[in-house]
Design an enzyme around this catalytic site. Sequence first.
Site, PDB file in Angstrom:
ATOM      1  N   GLU A  71       0.823  -1.223   0.000  1.00 50.11           N
ATOM      2  CA  GLU A  71       0.000   0.000   0.000  1.00 50.11           C
ATOM      3  C   GLU A  71       0.855   1.270   0.000  1.00 50.11           C
ATOM      4  OE1 GLU A  71      -3.181   2.443   2.667  1.00 50.11           O
ATOM      5  OE2 GLU A  71      -2.370   0.588   3.468  1.00 50.11           O
ATOM      6  N   ASP A  72       1.951   1.253   0.774  1.00 56.57           N
ATOM      7  CA  ASP A  72       2.697   2.497   1.022  1.00 56.57           C
ATOM      8  C   ASP A  72       3.973   2.658   0.200  1.00 56.57           C
ATOM      9  OD1 ASP A  72       0.765   3.052   2.838  1.00 56.57           O
ATOM     10  OD2 ASP A  72       1.931   2.536   4.615  1.00 56.57           O
TER      11      ASP A  72
END
Length: 749
Positions: free
Chosen positions: A88-89
């Site tokens: 996600e990051d």
Amino acid sequence: MMREAADDKLINDAFQHLLDSYLSSRHRKKVDIITKAFNFARQAHKGVRRLSGEPYIMHPIAVAQIACEEVGLGSTSICAALLHDVVEDTDYTTEDIENIFGPKIAQIVEGLTKISGGIFGEQASAQAENFKKLLLTMSEDIRVILIKICDRLHNMRTLESQPANKQYKIAGETLYIYAPLANRLGLNKVKTELENLSFQYEHPEEYASIKSKLASTEAKRHELFDEFTVPIEVELQKMGIHYEIKERVKSPYSIWSKMQNKHVSFDEIYDILAVRIIFTPNNREDEINECFKIYVAISKIYKSHPDRLRDWLSHPKANGYQALHVTLMSHQGRWIEVQIRSDRMNEIAEQGLAAHWKYKEGDDDEYTEDEAELNEWLRTIKEILDDPQPDAMDFLDAIKLNLFASEIFVFTPKGEIKTMPTGCTALDFAFTIHTFLGSHCIGAKVNHKLVPLSHKLESGDQVEILTSKSQHVQPSWINFVSTAKAKAKIQAILRRNNRDQQRLGEELFAEFCKKNSIDNIQAAADQLTEFHESRSRDDFYQSLGDKTILLGEKDLDELQGKEAGKKGWRRLVPFLGRDKKKKEGATEQPELFVVPEKFNRKKPIFITDDNITQYKFKHCCHPIPGDDVLGFIDGRHQIEIHKRACPVAAKLKASFGNRILDAKWDMHKKLFFDATIRIQGIDRVGMLLDISQIISNQMNVNIHRLTITSEDGMFDGSIELRVHDRDDVKEIMNNLRKIEDLKDVTQIM
């Protein structure tokens, strides 16, 4: 440089603690892959910090630590926890994870990666969407939800660094979704901590008050516990049982919930203390008999309560919980609950599903598919997911219905046992067995007696469903079913039947817009949906189609921004006027505050004597100054004020968390508000006079209405008052409690 060195030491110490915890567990020792996952995540998150200022990698390590130490998971889960934010990051993809760590870890990481948009459309909540993805993956691998709960627990433990509106959103989601999920999976310790942390952020004063009362009554509790357990210990030693006796104290959140639900004060809650007997059986196969032997022995010392024996030994709860609960009368005249469990049962009570793995042969933490009750629950969830629900709130509600429910056991005509939620009806039972049976159900025989569809079942009932081909699903059925499966099926069938009506309504509305030169049809439909208080746009179209709403001048006025009659606003304004300082006959039309595009949602809004008319006060919870409140930005960009404990607000926090605002009161006792107090006691001459004197003379508060009924020397009544704020109510209640023979004073609203 010094900061980097300090960070490195912090990170290395945390990871070493994780490895030590893993090496002391019963799992196979796959240290290499865990170290590889740690190094990969550390590199991926390099240079990033959390709001609290610590390096970001500390969060994945903490989640892995909880998964390992508190939930008892193995290397696959620990790796997935370490990697859960990488996709996600950072720039890494699920494919990268699969290539390096294999398909199983990649699948779990994908399930943990948040997504947004999609199934529910723009209006609905990303949180509900994430939750839906979570459940879909969870039905493939239960470890996804277990790690997600660990992630949420660490976020709750570090919630201090977030602004207040975020705190309410996250705490609200936690209470609404994650605590019930933890409970359903048997993670009792985690569930309790999640509830208490949510309570601490949503109601800080009440949390602090209960904590201090628990601390001040601690010595008394220890004394009661010691006196109560001494004769039990003597008896258990005589029997030659290896045991441990523990003191269980009710959590602040469950004490507060009981105070709210039962309208009682802290001093009136008698089950704050419970006693746990945890024994090691001589023979694992004979542990159920040993539980009953202990029960027989201690019920010779103390008298047991005949209606409060709870046997979850032969038929454990759906989350795996096994124990025998008995309530005994202590020599001090207090009922005390005693929970009898083996060490294995205790581990399952604390760690739930994960503890089952410790008692099974097999791979490191492979989930074995023999948890029949859990699989049944996952099947129900899959059915709900298969039916695309347009409304995020409905979806969360449907899932939640079966998370909290305590259980009863019901028998089929052939004697098979079915576990059902408490409060379920004959119709729920029909849908549990088969959708066809439910949709054509005309009644049932319960214990060979004919009953209607709405008949509530009790534990031990034997149920036979009666059907007819001419019977079809009725809209009224939705009001008396209580299981998620039955609700979802009925709604799906009704929606199919309603589509024609909705299409007709949509056509009528399009004609109305065309005739009145209204361009943006969808925005107009949303505006009138709220104006007519319909639950959704589809409901509004359906009401148009079946002619329960007829479009006219008032709708056109509403769309063109004219005053739609002043009656509407009076309904939304909670107060009743100033201290007679306001000029007679002044009838201002309140202008509602509209949230601008670049509004700072992190800052609190202040409700003052002058701007109170700019906010909407709905009737669901009746907040008055002094209540813990929050703001919610509705579809028209106007702000609704709700109590933080309001059931409607609970759904809003879980479904539309990004629209929650921190709201604070800044009132100066100029306005009056409605409040209702319930009183009960022994009827006597002069009681009414004493009550009215306390309120009118001492408090200078007006009684709006006083209703009292008296029967057999006892009275029960309610007082409707005009007060300035919640402090007035507390003071009045404290003064009323001093009246002789007035036994119970509780606040209704």
